[in-house]
Design a protein around this motif. Sequence first.
Motif, short mmCIF file in Angstrom:
data_model
loop_
_atom_site.label_atom_id
_atom_site.label_comp_id
_atom_site.label_asym_id
_atom_site.label_seq_id
_atom_site.Cartn_x
_atom_site.Cartn_y
_atom_site.Cartn_z
N PHE A 68 0.82 4.05 -2.66
CA PHE A 68 -0.18 5.11 -2.69
C PHE A 68 0.49 6.47 -2.55
O PHE A 68 -0.03 7.48 -3.03
CB PHE A 68 -1.17 4.91 -1.54
CG PHE A 68 -2.31 5.89 -1.49
CD1 PHE A 68 -3.30 5.89 -2.46
CD2 PHE A 68 -2.39 6.83 -0.47
CE1 PHE A 68 -4.35 6.79 -2.42
CE2 PHE A 68 -3.43 7.74 -0.42
CZ PHE A 68 -4.42 7.72 -1.39
N ASP A 76 -3.29 5.33 -12.70
CA ASP A 76 -3.31 5.81 -11.32
C ASP A 76 -3.93 4.77 -10.39
O ASP A 76 -5.04 4.29 -10.63
CB ASP A 76 -4.11 7.11 -11.22
CG ASP A 76 -3.90 7.80 -9.89
OD1 ASP A 76 -2.75 7.81 -9.41
OD2 ASP A 76 -4.87 8.35 -9.35
N THR A 77 -3.21 4.44 -9.34
CA THR A 77 -3.61 3.45 -8.32
C THR A 77 -4.04 2.14 -8.97
O THR A 77 -5.12 1.63 -8.69
CB THR A 77 -4.70 3.99 -7.38
OG1 THR A 77 -5.91 4.20 -8.09
CG2 THR A 77 -4.27 5.29 -6.72
N ARG A 121 1.22 5.42 -11.15
CA ARG A 121 1.17 5.05 -9.73
C ARG A 121 0.58 3.64 -9.67
O ARG A 121 -0.64 3.46 -9.69
CB ARG A 121 0.34 6.05 -8.92
CG ARG A 121 0.30 5.72 -7.44
CD ARG A 121 -0.19 6.84 -6.55
NE ARG A 121 -1.41 7.49 -6.96
CZ ARG A 121 -2.30 8.04 -6.12
NH1 ARG A 121 -2.08 8.00 -4.81
NH2 ARG A 121 -3.37 8.63 -6.57
N THR A 161 -8.22 2.17 -7.79
CA THR A 161 -8.56 1.68 -6.44
C THR A 161 -9.17 2.75 -5.55
O THR A 161 -9.55 2.46 -4.41
CB THR A 161 -7.33 1.08 -5.73
OG1 THR A 161 -6.39 2.12 -5.45
CG2 THR A 161 -6.67 0.02 -6.57
N GLU A 162 -9.29 3.97 -6.03
CA GLU A 162 -9.98 5.02 -5.27
C GLU A 162 -11.42 5.20 -5.72
O GLU A 162 -12.17 5.95 -5.11
CB GLU A 162 -9.23 6.35 -5.40
CG GLU A 162 -7.90 6.40 -4.71
CD GLU A 162 -7.26 7.77 -4.78
OE1 GLU A 162 -7.38 8.53 -3.81
OE2 GLU A 162 -6.65 8.09 -5.82
N LEU A 173 -8.58 3.24 -0.04
CA LEU A 173 -8.54 2.31 -1.16
C LEU A 173 -9.70 1.32 -1.17
O LEU A 173 -10.14 0.85 -0.11
CB LEU A 173 -7.22 1.53 -1.14
CG LEU A 173 -5.94 2.37 -1.16
CD1 LEU A 173 -4.71 1.47 -1.08
CD2 LEU A 173 -5.89 3.25 -2.40
N GLU A 198 0.80 -1.23 0.00
CA GLU A 198 0.00 0.00 0.00
C GLU A 198 0.83 1.27 0.00
O GLU A 198 0.32 2.35 -0.30
CB GLU A 198 -0.95 0.01 1.20
CG GLU A 198 -2.05 -1.03 1.10
CD GLU A 198 -2.93 -1.06 2.34
OE1 GLU A 198 -3.06 -0.02 3.03
OE2 GLU A 198 -3.49 -2.13 2.63
#
Length: 430
Positions: free
Chosen positions: A180, A367-368, A401, A336-337, A421, A177
């Motif tokens: 992030f 992103d993520t 990311r 993941t957001e 997340l 994690e």
Amino acid sequence: MSDNKAVKASVDFEMIAALKDKTLCNVRTVTTFVRLTSDESAWQAVLEAAISHCENIAAGLSNQGYNVQSIRIVTNPYGEYLDISSLSTAAAGLATITDILNTLNEGKNSLRVRFAIGEAKTVREIALLPELIAEYGDLCNACVNVPANEIGVLDNELIEQCAETVQAIAALTPRGEGNFNFTVNFNCDEFIPYFPASYHSGEVKKGFVVGLETPDLLVNTLQHIHDNALLEGLTYQQSRHLIFNALHAALQYHIDIIDGCVRKLNAASDWRYLGIDTSPAPSKDCHSMVDVYKLLGVPYFGASGTVESSALLTRVFKSIENVDMVGFSGLMLAVTEDKGLAQATLDKEFDIPMLLTNSAICGIGLDTVPIPGDTSKDKLCALMRDTGTMAYRLNKPLTVRVFPVPELTAGEVTQFESSDLCNCAVLAVP
């Protein structure tokens, strides 16, 4: 042209009453940009001034009816003020900053405070990031800006260092994690309000920007259009024009109020107001951008029509007038957001190539994105080179990311514990 003018006029008249609900438009962040020096005795005054200014702006926006979710502080490149001669000396400096921030917030019912240590510019600075992020997490957001040469070839040595950093962070932090808090930037300007892509050179000593969260506003605007049958009898081109103008009107209405409020609040201060990032910035606590796509007629993100809708949305975010736009000011797809995108990975509705395709249109990149824990350095580098090449070739800001998730392979489901997340399926790196 006359049809388009008629459509615009009807949208302005029909939509404005439905747009006034300020709970539909959150202020994700008031982000300040400050300059620290190696003189630790001066740090508290700088950080205290930053938090105080953020709180003042946040209070004023709250009085106007807008919810402010966080305040953020971004420094000049951290190698300019931390002692990076060793990991222990750099960590000691961050410990001092953490203590200062905790003391400043002690006893307050404060907004969430996030901190970015600025850009990592040298090999030494990049090499220290995994351990610093593992220890200090959300008070140690950082980015690396990767340049391209005159024919568009990226600095591959820097990319390799970034790939190694991503792998090291994944290994050092639970469930990977920690990534992030780290991103690789391509063609990104200073003063992005969102972390961890945010950085500045330090030439502006006291600046700030505002970042928004508007998926709820977008969804409600589109739902209003459908509920009131405003698209009936229109050609496809006319319907798209109406949608564009409706979304533009919705955003412009609130941004005008927010911008005017911030300018008034800042009028007597010595802080430089740099502008607003008009990106929607989805989170797990608001509507998903997938809901927006569905209301635009796309059955799921990744279906035929996704790219066209991405282009329409991007034009909306770029169309805002009478404000200084900063940062990405474009479509954000943060896997993941965003609870809808996270669910879509479980339903196998899109993949990394689809995200890259939309990166040609939108404004943030990959992103993520959770990827297999054993993703090789070579694959990570290739993914970064693809994204970076698009950024410079198309002259747009893009970032990478990604979260290599230890012990998970493509298709398996993450077990993230961060409140930021959503859990989703790990995506294969082709």
